[in-house]
Design a protein around this motif. Sequence first.
Motif, PDB file in Angstrom:
ATOM      1  N   MET A   1       0.811  -1.189   0.000  1.00  0.00           N
ATOM      2  CA  MET A   1       0.000   0.000   0.000  1.00  0.00           C
ATOM      3  C   MET A   1       0.856   1.254   0.000  1.00  0.00           C
ATOM      4  SD  MET A   1      -3.364   0.973   2.096  1.00  0.00           S
ATOM      5  CE  MET A   1      -2.844   1.057   3.759  1.00  0.00           C
ATOM      6  N   ILE A   2       2.057   1.210   0.532  1.00  0.00           N
ATOM      7  CA  ILE A   2       2.931   2.378   0.536  1.00  0.00           C
ATOM      8  C   ILE A   2       3.886   2.275  -0.646  1.00  0.00           C
ATOM      9  CG2 ILE A   2       4.752   3.606   1.792  1.00  0.00           C
ATOM     10  CD1 ILE A   2       2.066   3.864   3.151  1.00  0.00           C
ATOM     11  N   GLY A   3       3.948   3.329  -1.453  1.00  0.00           N
ATOM     12  CA  GLY A   3       4.894   3.380  -2.563  1.00  0.00           C
ATOM     13  C   GLY A   3       6.219   3.947  -2.105  1.00  0.00           C
ATOM     14  N   TYR A   4       6.156   5.136  -1.475  1.00  0.00           N
ATOM     15  CA  TYR A   4       7.334   5.744  -0.876  1.00  0.00           C
ATOM     16  C   TYR A   4       6.883   6.796   0.119  1.00  0.00           C
ATOM     17  CZ  TYR A   4       6.723   9.676  -4.155  1.00  0.00           C
ATOM     18  OH  TYR A   4       6.227  10.737  -4.870  1.00  0.00           O
ATOM     19  N   ALA A   5       7.767   7.128   1.040  1.00  0.00           N
ATOM     20  CA  ALA A   5       7.544   8.202   2.001  1.00  0.00           C
ATOM     21  C   ALA A   5       8.602   9.263   1.742  1.00  0.00           C
ATOM     22  CB  ALA A   5       7.660   7.676   3.421  1.00  0.00           C
ATOM     23  N   THR A   6       8.246  10.526   1.963  1.00  0.00           N
ATOM     24  CA  THR A   6       9.149  11.632   1.673  1.00  0.00           C
ATOM     25  C   THR A   6       9.473  12.415   2.941  1.00  0.00           C
ATOM     26  OG1 THR A   6       8.175  11.849  -0.528  1.00  0.00           O
ATOM     27  CG2 THR A   6       9.443  13.729   0.286  1.00  0.00           C
ATOM     28  N   LEU A   7      10.739  12.772   3.081  1.00  0.00           N
ATOM     29  CA  LEU A   7      11.210  13.618   4.170  1.00  0.00           C
ATOM     30  C   LEU A   7      11.743  14.913   3.569  1.00  0.00           C
ATOM     31  CD1 LEU A   7      13.230  10.932   6.155  1.00  0.00           C
ATOM     32  CD2 LEU A   7      10.984  11.870   6.747  1.00  0.00           C
ATOM     33  N   GLY A   8      11.577  16.002   4.295  1.00  0.00           N
ATOM     34  CA  GLY A   8      12.094  17.282   3.834  1.00  0.00           C
ATOM     35  C   GLY A   8      13.529  17.492   4.279  1.00  0.00           C
ATOM     36  N   THR A   9      14.240  18.298   3.510  1.00  0.00           N
ATOM     37  CA  THR A   9      15.613  18.654   3.868  1.00  0.00           C
ATOM     38  C   THR A   9      15.882  20.104   3.503  1.00  0.00           C
ATOM     39  OG1 THR A   9      17.951  18.108   3.597  1.00  0.00           O
ATOM     40  CG2 THR A   9      16.573  17.872   1.641  1.00  0.00           C
ATOM     41  N   ASN A  10      16.813  20.710   4.215  1.00  0.00           N
ATOM     42  CA  ASN A  10      17.281  22.051   3.889  1.00  0.00           C
ATOM     43  C   ASN A  10      18.632  22.010   3.183  1.00  0.00           C
ATOM     44  OD1 ASN A  10      15.129  23.703   5.120  1.00  0.00           O
ATOM     45  ND2 ASN A  10      15.800  22.668   6.975  1.00  0.00           N
ATOM     46  N   ASP A  11      19.218  20.819   3.112  1.00  0.00           N
ATOM     47  CA  ASP A  11      20.520  20.648   2.466  1.00  0.00           C
ATOM     48  C   ASP A  11      20.524  19.305   1.743  1.00  0.00           C
ATOM     49  OD1 ASP A  11      23.190  20.241   1.729  1.00  0.00           O
ATOM     50  OD2 ASP A  11      23.964  21.197   3.551  1.00  0.00           O
ATOM     51  N   ILE A  12      20.076  19.302   0.501  1.00  0.00           N
ATOM     52  CA  ILE A  12      19.926  18.060  -0.254  1.00  0.00           C
ATOM     53  C   ILE A  12      21.260  17.348  -0.457  1.00  0.00           C
ATOM     54  CG2 ILE A  12      20.007  19.151  -2.536  1.00  0.00           C
ATOM     55  CD1 ILE A  12      17.795  16.157  -1.513  1.00  0.00           C
ATOM     56  N   VAL A  13      22.338  18.083  -0.586  1.00  0.00           N
ATOM     57  CA  VAL A  13      23.654  17.456  -0.788  1.00  0.00           C
ATOM     58  C   VAL A  13      24.042  16.642   0.440  1.00  0.00           C
ATOM     59  CG1 VAL A  13      26.106  17.898  -1.219  1.00  0.00           C
ATOM     60  CG2 VAL A  13      24.357  19.187  -2.471  1.00  0.00           C
ATOM     61  N   LYS A  14      23.905  17.225   1.636  1.00  0.00           N
ATOM     62  CA  LYS A  14      24.208  16.503   2.873  1.00  0.00           C
ATOM     63  C   LYS A  14      23.230  15.342   3.076  1.00  0.00           C
ATOM     64  CE  LYS A  14      26.301  19.169   6.401  1.00  0.00           C
ATOM     65  NZ  LYS A  14      26.128  20.094   7.522  1.00  0.00           N
ATOM     66  N   ALA A  15      21.968  15.565   2.772  1.00  0.00           N
ATOM     67  CA  ALA A  15      20.965  14.508   2.941  1.00  0.00           C
ATOM     68  C   ALA A  15      21.270  13.328   2.025  1.00  0.00           C
ATOM     69  CB  ALA A  15      19.564  15.060   2.661  1.00  0.00           C
ATOM     70  N   ARG A  16      21.654  13.602   0.792  1.00  0.00           N
ATOM     71  CA  ARG A  16      22.002  12.523  -0.131  1.00  0.00           C
ATOM     72  C   ARG A  16      23.164  11.704   0.415  1.00  0.00           C
ATOM     73  NH1 ARG A  16      21.560  15.803  -5.884  1.00  0.00           N
ATOM     74  NH2 ARG A  16      19.345  15.356  -6.257  1.00  0.00           N
ATOM     75  N   SER A  17      24.154  12.364   0.954  1.00  0.00           N
ATOM     76  CA  SER A  17      25.312  11.665   1.509  1.00  0.00           C
ATOM     77  C   SER A  17      24.896  10.770   2.682  1.00  0.00           C
ATOM     78  CB  SER A  17      26.364  12.688   1.948  1.00  0.00           C
ATOM     79  OG  SER A  17      27.463  12.050   2.521  1.00  0.00           O
ATOM     80  N   PHE A  18      24.079  11.321   3.596  1.00  0.00           N
ATOM     81  CA  PHE A  18      23.606  10.566   4.758  1.00  0.00           C
ATOM     82  C   PHE A  18      22.803   9.348   4.313  1.00  0.00           C
ATOM     83  CE2 PHE A  18      20.314   9.631   7.922  1.00  0.00           C
ATOM     84  CZ  PHE A  18      21.069   9.475   9.074  1.00  0.00           C
ATOM     85  N   TYR A  19      21.821   9.542   3.445  1.00  0.00           N
ATOM     86  CA  TYR A  19      20.941   8.446   3.048  1.00  0.00           C
ATOM     87  C   TYR A  19      21.610   7.460   2.092  1.00  0.00           C
ATOM     88  CZ  TYR A  19      17.166  10.276   5.795  1.00  0.00           C
ATOM     89  OH  TYR A  19      16.397  10.668   6.858  1.00  0.00           O
ATOM     90  N   ASP A  20      22.571   7.902   1.285  1.00  0.00           N
ATOM     91  CA  ASP A  20      23.345   6.951   0.478  1.00  0.00           C
ATOM     92  C   ASP A  20      24.016   5.934   1.394  1.00  0.00           C
ATOM     93  OD1 ASP A  20      22.804   8.036  -2.061  1.00  0.00           O
ATOM     94  OD2 ASP A  20      24.690   9.168  -2.145  1.00  0.00           O
ATOM     95  N   ALA A  21      24.679   6.428   2.433  1.00  0.00           N
ATOM     96  CA  ALA A  21      25.401   5.553   3.353  1.00  0.00           C
ATOM     97  C   ALA A  21      24.460   4.728   4.221  1.00  0.00           C
ATOM     98  CB  ALA A  21      26.350   6.374   4.226  1.00  0.00           C
ATOM     99  N   LEU A  22      23.423   5.364   4.766  1.00  0.00           N
ATOM    100  CA  LEU A  22      22.506   4.652   5.661  1.00  0.00           C
ATOM    101  C   LEU A  22      21.702   3.597   4.917  1.00  0.00           C
ATOM    102  CD1 LEU A  22      21.359   4.519   8.580  1.00  0.00           C
ATOM    103  CD2 LEU A  22      19.489   5.939   7.717  1.00  0.00           C
TER     104      LEU A  22
END
Length: 132
Positions: A1-22
């Motif tokens: 039933m869930i396709g994806y969930a979205t979180l907001g960020t103020n720094d997409i570059v840092k967020a990409r780095s965090f979530y790539d690794a996590l």
Amino acid sequence: MIGYATLGTNDIVKARSFYDALLGELGAKRLMEFPVEQGGFTLWGTGWGAPGIAVTTPHNREAAVPGNGNMIAMPMQQRAQVDALHAKALELGATCDGPPGLRGPEGPQAFYGAYFRDPEGNKLCAFRMGPA
């Protein structure tokens, strides 16, 4: 039933780095991403047929803030994976919002979980349902 969930960020570059690794720890990779100039929407997943997690700057260009009561929970196959993902998140700059452990009684519907907040305060949970 869930396709994806979205979180907001103020720094997409840092967020990409965090979530790539996590999320890389779970075998997820970037499935879709838009340029930073277009908000930087980035979707991670293990495949197109499975639920994913996306991060983006808000469409209205106002500051992204964590939602009170919002959380994304990610199922694990083993309790050791819960412990490992929680530790990885903290290593990457997340803060603990509840250490790994059993919540409630042990048994067939036991809930073993760990809670953390990404560097911008979004709450996530790694959990395993069932006996040890």
